[in-house]
Design a protein around this motif. Structure first.
Motif, PDB file in Angstrom:
ATOM      1  N   ASN A 133      87.926  60.793  52.543  1.00 22.34           N
ATOM      2  CA  ASN A 133      87.121  61.765  53.281  1.00 22.34           C
ATOM      3  C   ASN A 133      87.182  61.538  54.789  1.00 22.34           C
TER       4      ASN A 133
ATOM      5  N   ASN B  82      83.262  66.382  54.986  1.00 18.47           N
ATOM      6  CA  ASN B  82      84.090  65.172  55.021  1.00 18.47           C
ATOM      7  C   ASN B  82      83.300  63.967  55.498  1.00 18.47           C
TER       8      ASN B  82
ATOM      9  N   SER C 207      89.395  60.184  56.485  1.00 17.97           N
ATOM     10  CA  SER C 207      90.732  60.474  57.007  1.00 17.97           C
ATOM     11  C   SER C 207      90.890  61.950  57.356  1.00 17.97           C
ATOM     12  N   GLN C 208      90.017  62.790  56.803  1.00 16.55           N
ATOM     13  CA  GLN C 208      90.072  64.228  57.077  1.00 16.55           C
ATOM     14  C   GLN C 208      89.232  64.626  58.291  1.00 16.55           C
TER      15      GLN C 208
END
Length: 306
Positions: free
Chosen positions: A273, A48, A275-276
């Motif tokens: 990404n 991520n 945000s993960q």
């Protein structure tokens, strides 16, 4: 006399070719890696942070874990097409060894021993920890295989000659491992590591010279979008002095700007990404980004009169 001149010219030509061949030779892809139990959770975090799906997810479908590639990446040197990096054994990286993957990510060298073009941001990944790259490989092997190979890159001569990338690497590729700053906090160092390695933020947010190398004195200071879509913002305190750490952190989570507007363009893929990421890693990146000293970037082109 003419015979001597011709012999001298041939000798110089051969010597120049041998020097070119030696200077552009890719390093060996055979790395000695000790046995290790991978950390899949860390591999997912690295995935991520690195934004692997931003470029390699199959375009125009919702699953960011289908890494069949195909996204076009425009540049002043031609158009690159992101390859298939799913675990598919025929079209992806399913037959790669761990050593193959580490060499690709950290050194920009394919399993066949050829240079990758620096559209693949190994110039940032090259500072990362080997253990993180190994965890990333283990995690990526758990993702769904996707069949199909994207089209070849569309690059004119001489930019399509991979051997020439060896010269480019001599000029612009620094493989020095990231070193923590003992005068800074653990959080700041974690953020510095993520931003400067897998996050590869400088790759888009820095101006480049005519050869495509980052202008180090203006790192993070923005510049023309390499894909030709406007101007990438300055993310030092010269450009974002009014942003707080929490603004940076919330932006990485939501894509929302402090003024309430939302990010657009290619950055939307990046936010999918970041945000993960864990809240702790986003906060670490925010702490580092807020600490960037002000750097004057290249001037924006004047807008045409309306």
């Amino acid at each position: 006399m003419l015979r001597r001149v011709l012999i001298s010219l041939c000798t110089l030509g051969i010597a120049a070719f041998v020097l070119y061949w030696w200077l552009t030779m890719p390093p060996s892809t055979l790395l000695a890696l000790a046995p290790r139990t991978p950390d899949l959770a860390n591999g997912e975090e690295v995935f991520n942070a690195g934004g692997c799906s931003s470029c390699h997810a199959v375009p125009n479908q919702p699953d960011r874990l289908k890494l069949g590639g195909g996204l076009p990446l425009a540049s002043p040197f031609g158009t690159f097409y992101a390859p298939n990096i799913s675990p598919d054994p025929a079209d992806g990286i399913g037959r790669w060894s761990e050593s193959d993957f580490v060499s690709a990510v950290l050194r920009g060298v394919s399993p066949a021993g050829a240079h990758y073009f620096p559209a693949f941001p190994y110039t940032s990944y090259g500072h990362a920890k080997v253990e993180d790259v190994r965890d990333l490989f283990a995690y990526m092997k758990t993702l769904p295989p996707v069949s199909g190979k994207p089209r070849d890159h569309d690059l004119p001569l001489p930019f399509n000659i991979r051997r020439n990338v060896g010269i480019w690497k001599l000029l612009f590729f620094d493989t020095t491992p990231f070193t923590p700053d003992p005068s800074r906090s653990a959080q700041w160092n974690r953020g510095a590591y993520l931003v400067n390695t897998f996050g590869h933020c400088a790759e888009c947010h820095s101006p480049r010279n005519l050869l495509g190398g980052l202008i180090r004195a203006q790192r993070f200071a923005g510049g023309p979008d390499p894909e030709g879509h406007g101007f990438v913002p300055n993310i030092t305190q010269k450009g974002l002095a009014d942003w707080s750490e929490s603004d940076f952190g919330y932006f990485l989570e939501s894509g929302q700007l402090p003024d309430g507007d939302s990010v657009g363009g290619g950055m939307t893929r990046v936010i999918r990404n970041t945000s993960q990421l864990s809240a702790e890693d986003r906060a670490a990146m925010a702490a580092y980004l807020k600490s960037l000293p002000p750097v004057e970037g290249p001037p924006k082109p004047a807008k045409p009169a309306g």
